[in-house]
Design a protein around this motif. Structure first.
Motif, PDB file in Angstrom:
ATOM      1  N   GLY A 286       0.813  -1.204   0.000  1.00 14.15           N
ATOM      2  CA  GLY A 286       0.000   0.000   0.000  1.00 14.15           C
ATOM      3  C   GLY A 286       0.849   1.258   0.000  1.00 14.15           C
ATOM      4  O   GLY A 286       2.033   1.242  -0.351  1.00 14.15           O
TER       5      GLY A 286
ATOM      6  N   TYR B 152       3.989   3.601  -3.423  1.00  7.97           N
ATOM      7  CA  TYR B 152       2.890   2.650  -3.349  1.00  7.97           C
ATOM      8  C   TYR B 152       3.405   1.277  -3.743  1.00  7.97           C
ATOM      9  O   TYR B 152       4.061   1.108  -4.781  1.00  7.97           O
TER      10      TYR B 152
ATOM     11  N   THR C 162      -0.529  -4.525  -3.134  1.00  8.39           N
ATOM     12  CA  THR C 162      -1.059  -5.104  -1.898  1.00  8.39           C
ATOM     13  C   THR C 162      -0.989  -6.622  -1.864  1.00  8.39           C
ATOM     14  O   THR C 162      -1.228  -7.232  -0.818  1.00  8.39           O
TER      15      THR C 162
ATOM     16  N   ILE D 120      -5.521   3.979  -8.352  1.00 11.10           N
ATOM     17  CA  ILE D 120      -5.515   3.251  -7.085  1.00 11.10           C
ATOM     18  C   ILE D 120      -6.727   3.695  -6.283  1.00 11.10           C
ATOM     19  O   ILE D 120      -6.879   4.889  -5.988  1.00 11.10           O
ATOM     20  N   GLU D 121      -7.591   2.774  -5.949  1.00  9.34           N
ATOM     21  CA  GLU D 121      -8.784   3.061  -5.149  1.00  9.34           C
ATOM     22  C   GLU D 121      -9.571   4.234  -5.726  1.00  9.34           C
ATOM     23  O   GLU D 121      -9.944   5.172  -5.022  1.00  9.34           O
ATOM     24  N   ASN D 122      -9.792   4.191  -7.051  1.00  9.88           N
ATOM     25  CA  ASN D 122     -10.619   5.161  -7.775  1.00  9.88           C
ATOM     26  C   ASN D 122      -9.997   6.549  -7.896  1.00  9.88           C
ATOM     27  O   ASN D 122     -10.680   7.501  -8.291  1.00  9.88           O
TER      28      ASN D 122
END
Length: 242
Positions: free
Chosen positions: A88, A98, A101, A114-116
């Motif tokens: 992460g 980053y 994961t 990453i995560e929208n």
């Protein structure tokens, strides 16, 4: 009998040569300080291994690597204080990174979703706090705007009083030309600033106070002009109107 034993030993050797990352259960190995030993073989592991859901790297002497960068043919990783690969978003030596994961591999250069959210990395470092650029392999330079967390601006964005537009898919700034956005066409200068109440460089299109093209009969600086109803091109000469 000797021939069968030789075949078994060779098969085991090939298994561990071709499998650089192996998962171990508690019953198959144990820790002794910074070394991890096979219970059935009695020797310490070296290389990169997954143990109880965490990934670790051991040097050639079997000693666990801690708080250090690790690079192999597959990518770059970072072993934390406990030796486990970081995953992460992580702050390391005043830079932000980053790591995947699943496998802990560092994201390298380019725009990543990453995560929208979109982020721009350069040599693994997440770019933050303001204007950033990236030059691709074809020597094309793109412009972006990142907040303090590294999230890239997308869509319409006002920065220090000027209006810009950043692509929704890749975050790069629209600049130096006309672009179709939604149902309208907009003009941006070479710095990416939306132009309004302005003529384009060819003096054939005019953009109103909202940055959209003028159509039809339009007053500009106390003069009347006529722009094509479909493409907004300035009409000149004699023609029938109405």
């Amino acid at each position: 009998m000797k021939r069968k034993l030789l075949v078994v030993l060779l098969s085991l050797a090939m298994l561990f040569t071709l499998t650089p990352m192996v998962a171990f259960a508690d019953s198959e190995g144990h820790w002794e300080g910074d070394r991890y030993y096979y219970d059935w073989g009695g020797y310490a592991v070296d290389g990169i291994f997954e143990i109880d859901g965490q990934i670790y790297s051991f040097d050639s002497d079997g000693v666990l690597r801690r708080s250090t960068w690790i690079t192999d043919e597959n990518g770059t990783y970072y072993a934390g204080e406990d030796g486990a690969f970081l995953k992460g978003f992580q702050d390391i030596e005043e830079s932000k990174y980053y790591f995947d994961t699943d496998n802990g591999k560092r994201y390298e250069s380019g725009v990543n979703e990453i995560e929208n959210n979109l982020y721009l990395m350069k040599n693994g470092v997440v770019q933050t706090d303001g204007w950033v650029t990236y030059t691709d392999e074809w020597n094309t330079t793109y412009y972006y705007y990142a907040d303090e967390d590294g999230v890239l601006s997308t869509g319409w964005t006002v920065i220090e009083g000027d209006t810009y537009y950043f692509d929704l898919t890749n975050g790069h700034m629209y600049r130096n030309g006309r672009y179709d956005i939604g149902d309208n066409t907009y003009l941006f200068d070479e710095n990416g600033i939306l132009l309004n109440n302005s003529w384009d460089s060819s003096h054939t299109h005019y953009y109103d106070e909202n940055g959209t093209p003028a159509y039809g009969l339009t007053p500009i600086d106390d003069k009347w002009y006529y722009f094509d109803e479909e493409d907004g091109t300035l009409r000149t000469g004699l023609f029938t109107y109405g």
